[in-house]
Scaffold this motif. Sequence first.
Motif, PDB file in Angstrom:
ATOM      1  N   SER A 104      36.171  36.285 -28.637  1.00 32.87           N
ATOM      2  CA  SER A 104      35.131  36.499 -27.898  1.00 32.87           C
ATOM      3  C   SER A 104      35.484  36.457 -26.475  1.00 32.87           C
ATOM      4  N   ILE A 105      34.747  37.427 -26.004  1.00 34.35           N
ATOM      5  CA  ILE A 105      35.673  37.084 -24.679  1.00 34.35           C
ATOM      6  C   ILE A 105      34.691  38.026 -23.696  1.00 34.35           C
ATOM      7  N   GLY A 106      34.367  36.557 -22.315  1.00 39.22           N
ATOM      8  CA  GLY A 106      33.430  36.600 -21.418  1.00 39.22           C
ATOM      9  C   GLY A 106      34.196  37.611 -20.707  1.00 39.22           C
ATOM     10  N   SER A 107      32.823  38.541 -19.791  1.00 39.01           N
ATOM     11  CA  SER A 107      33.867  38.969 -17.979  1.00 39.01           C
ATOM     12  C   SER A 107      32.065  39.847 -17.795  1.00 39.01           C
ATOM     13  N   ALA A 108      31.930  39.776 -16.323  1.00 41.71           N
ATOM     14  CA  ALA A 108      30.771  39.908 -15.848  1.00 41.71           C
ATOM     15  C   ALA A 108      30.598  41.341 -15.640  1.00 41.71           C
ATOM     16  N   VAL A 109      31.944  42.183 -15.133  1.00 42.59           N
ATOM     17  CA  VAL A 109      31.825  43.228 -14.257  1.00 42.59           C
ATOM     18  C   VAL A 109      32.348  44.202 -15.077  1.00 42.59           C
ATOM     19  N   GLY A 110      33.107  44.153 -16.298  1.00 42.40           N
ATOM     20  CA  GLY A 110      34.078  44.749 -17.373  1.00 42.40           C
ATOM     21  C   GLY A 110      35.325  45.437 -16.711  1.00 42.40           C
ATOM     22  N   CYS A 111      35.343  47.103 -16.954  1.00 45.02           N
ATOM     23  CA  CYS A 111      36.718  47.890 -16.519  1.00 45.02           C
ATOM     24  C   CYS A 111      36.468  48.256 -15.100  1.00 45.02           C
ATOM     25  N   THR A 112      35.940  47.267 -14.094  1.00 42.97           N
ATOM     26  CA  THR A 112      35.536  47.988 -12.605  1.00 42.97           C
ATOM     27  C   THR A 112      36.714  48.835 -11.765  1.00 42.97           C
ATOM     28  N   MET A 113      38.054  47.983 -12.425  1.00 45.13           N
ATOM     29  CA  MET A 113      38.935  48.523 -11.043  1.00 45.13           C
ATOM     30  C   MET A 113      39.659  50.205 -12.224  1.00 45.13           C
ATOM     31  N   GLY A 161      37.033  39.160 -38.365  1.00 41.96           N
ATOM     32  CA  GLY A 161      35.946  38.291 -38.538  1.00 41.96           C
ATOM     33  C   GLY A 161      35.089  39.008 -36.966  1.00 41.96           C
ATOM     34  N   PRO A 162      34.041  38.350 -36.538  1.00 38.74           N
ATOM     35  CA  PRO A 162      32.960  39.002 -35.658  1.00 38.74           C
ATOM     36  C   PRO A 162      33.890  38.923 -33.949  1.00 38.74           C
ATOM     37  N   VAL A 163      33.812  39.816 -33.153  1.00 37.67           N
ATOM     38  CA  VAL A 163      33.979  39.973 -32.211  1.00 37.67           C
ATOM     39  C   VAL A 163      32.953  40.993 -31.062  1.00 37.67           C
ATOM     40  N   ALA A 164      32.883  39.339 -29.867  1.00 36.52           N
ATOM     41  CA  ALA A 164      32.489  39.669 -28.993  1.00 36.52           C
ATOM     42  C   ALA A 164      32.731  39.818 -28.541  1.00 36.52           C
ATOM     43  N   LEU A 165      31.791  40.670 -26.212  1.00 36.18           N
ATOM     44  CA  LEU A 165      31.445  40.502 -25.701  1.00 36.18           C
ATOM     45  C   LEU A 165      31.231  40.089 -24.881  1.00 36.18           C
ATOM     46  N   GLY A 169      27.581  37.489 -16.206  1.00 31.93           N
ATOM     47  CA  GLY A 169      27.519  37.272 -15.433  1.00 31.93           C
ATOM     48  C   GLY A 169      28.660  36.150 -14.735  1.00 31.93           C
ATOM     49  N   CYS A 170      28.258  35.216 -14.151  1.00 33.76           N
ATOM     50  CA  CYS A 170      29.438  34.292 -13.470  1.00 33.76           C
ATOM     51  C   CYS A 170      29.634  33.000 -14.764  1.00 33.76           C
ATOM     52  N   THR A 171      28.803  33.104 -15.612  1.00 30.76           N
ATOM     53  CA  THR A 171      28.885  31.339 -16.207  1.00 30.76           C
ATOM     54  C   THR A 171      29.349  32.234 -17.998  1.00 30.76           C
ATOM     55  N   SER A 172      29.896  33.853 -18.143  1.00 29.17           N
ATOM     56  CA  SER A 172      30.131  34.551 -18.923  1.00 29.17           C
ATOM     57  C   SER A 172      31.450  33.742 -19.311  1.00 29.17           C
ATOM     58  N   GLY A 173      32.312  33.246 -18.994  1.00 35.29           N
ATOM     59  CA  GLY A 173      34.049  32.969 -19.262  1.00 35.29           C
ATOM     60  C   GLY A 173      33.343  31.045 -19.982  1.00 35.29           C
ATOM     61  N   VAL A 193      39.874  33.191 -31.537  1.00 35.23           N
ATOM     62  CA  VAL A 193      40.154  33.318 -30.079  1.00 35.23           C
ATOM     63  C   VAL A 193      39.369  34.277 -28.888  1.00 35.23           C
ATOM     64  N   ALA A 194      39.305  33.558 -27.789  1.00 35.42           N
ATOM     65  CA  ALA A 194      38.833  33.246 -26.645  1.00 35.42           C
ATOM     66  C   ALA A 194      38.505  32.949 -25.103  1.00 35.42           C
ATOM     67  N   GLY A 195      37.669  33.612 -24.428  1.00 38.30           N
ATOM     68  CA  GLY A 195      37.843  33.228 -23.180  1.00 38.30           C
ATOM     69  C   GLY A 195      37.035  34.593 -22.579  1.00 38.30           C
ATOM     70  N   ALA A 196      37.847  34.498 -21.260  1.00 37.82           N
ATOM     71  CA  ALA A 196      37.090  35.984 -20.952  1.00 37.82           C
ATOM     72  C   ALA A 196      38.760  36.347 -19.591  1.00 37.82           C
TER      73      ALA A 196
END
Length: 423
Positions: A104-113, A161-165, A169-173, A193-196
């Motif tokens: 489970s991975i958090g991100s607000a703006v994805g692959c911006t760069m 197993g379950p994989v999620a993005l 916003g700024c609470t994603s992490g 394995v989880a984070g942001a």
Amino acid sequence: MTAREAVITGIGVVAPGATGRDAFWELLAAGNTATRRISLFDARAFRSQVAAECDFEPLAAGLTPQEARRMDRAAQFAVVSAREALADSGAVLADVAPERIGVSIGSAVGCTMGLEEEYVVLSNRGRDWVVDHTYGVPHLYGYMVPSTMAVEVARTVGAQGPVALISTGCTSGLDSVSHAARLIEEGAIDVAVAGATDAPISPITVACFDAIKATTARNDDPEHASRPFDNDRDGFVLGEGSAVFVLEELAAARARGARIYAHISGAASRSNAYHMTGLKPDGREMAEAIRVAMDRARLGPDRIGYINAHGSGTRQNDRHETAAFKRSLGSRAYDVPVSSIKSMVGHSLGSIGSIEIAACALALEHQVVPPTANLENPDPECDLDYVPKTARDHTFDTVLSVGSGFGGFQTAMILSREAGDAR
């Protein structure tokens, strides 16, 4: 049936001024700031020209040339953090059925760069309205789909197993780790394995925050530009980075003798249903998230030993969460030390919630409250114990970490340790 509980057994961090968990904690404990003038691009045309950048070189961080070529900077951060977390945990994932491992991975703006760099090429620096896709890199589609960052982590750790993005916003992490903990609690998986991660320091992001004047214009003094709860603040400092954790079911972690940094004792989210960027001054929605998180943790306000504030350094947010702490904790709010690490590592949007979870878990381990750097002239409306400038030794067993995001998102998480947990 015995209740299941998720615990943190591994931590990996890529943060401004510090790559790696230990270096990250050293920076926080010393009260050092990692904010500086932007070097990732020429920012002279912008109102805000400061940021908290990571000194990160993908090959030196252990990525192969192929991985570095394939992945956006944010995905690189996540994979490097995941590898450190896995090594730190000592978990042997080969002993766990791959379908019992989730990501489970958090991100607000994805692959911006990656997206912005490719648009510049495809459009001849914005000259051409109709772009020629044949000039794009082969992995451009992956940049368009943020979930590929979670897939990269899943590939790294062998999760089936379950994989999620998670993008809130700024609470994603915070929300991504809460989601993973829930999967463990309900028995869907045994390890997560989880984070942001976010890498938003690019012209398009800086321009967007310039337009609403949310970021600081203190360009002549970048080291002191992030000033949460200070009466002289003038906006937040944009940051980047990643934090990723290994979460395990408590009984299994104990059975293998794992080092347990923290228990994820309770979490809750609410929305203000009010405004895309605005906050009500009474802090009611955040207070409700805190109340529910405490209920789930079966803890009262008297058990909260430290508050990791959202503390973005905007007047609106600082006053909003001060009100929320008073509303949810009552008189106890005046007795609990509070701090904002954004004063040192900036605001990395979707990833900061996980970076702050890492700070909270390490604070529990070391029994030290990191400071709010640059807090010299407190806002009289922010009248709680916002630990200024210098870290404080403190005995505590429970941390409340909160996040507030555009869209009205409000999230609270309770991290705790048990008496007798190995340290």
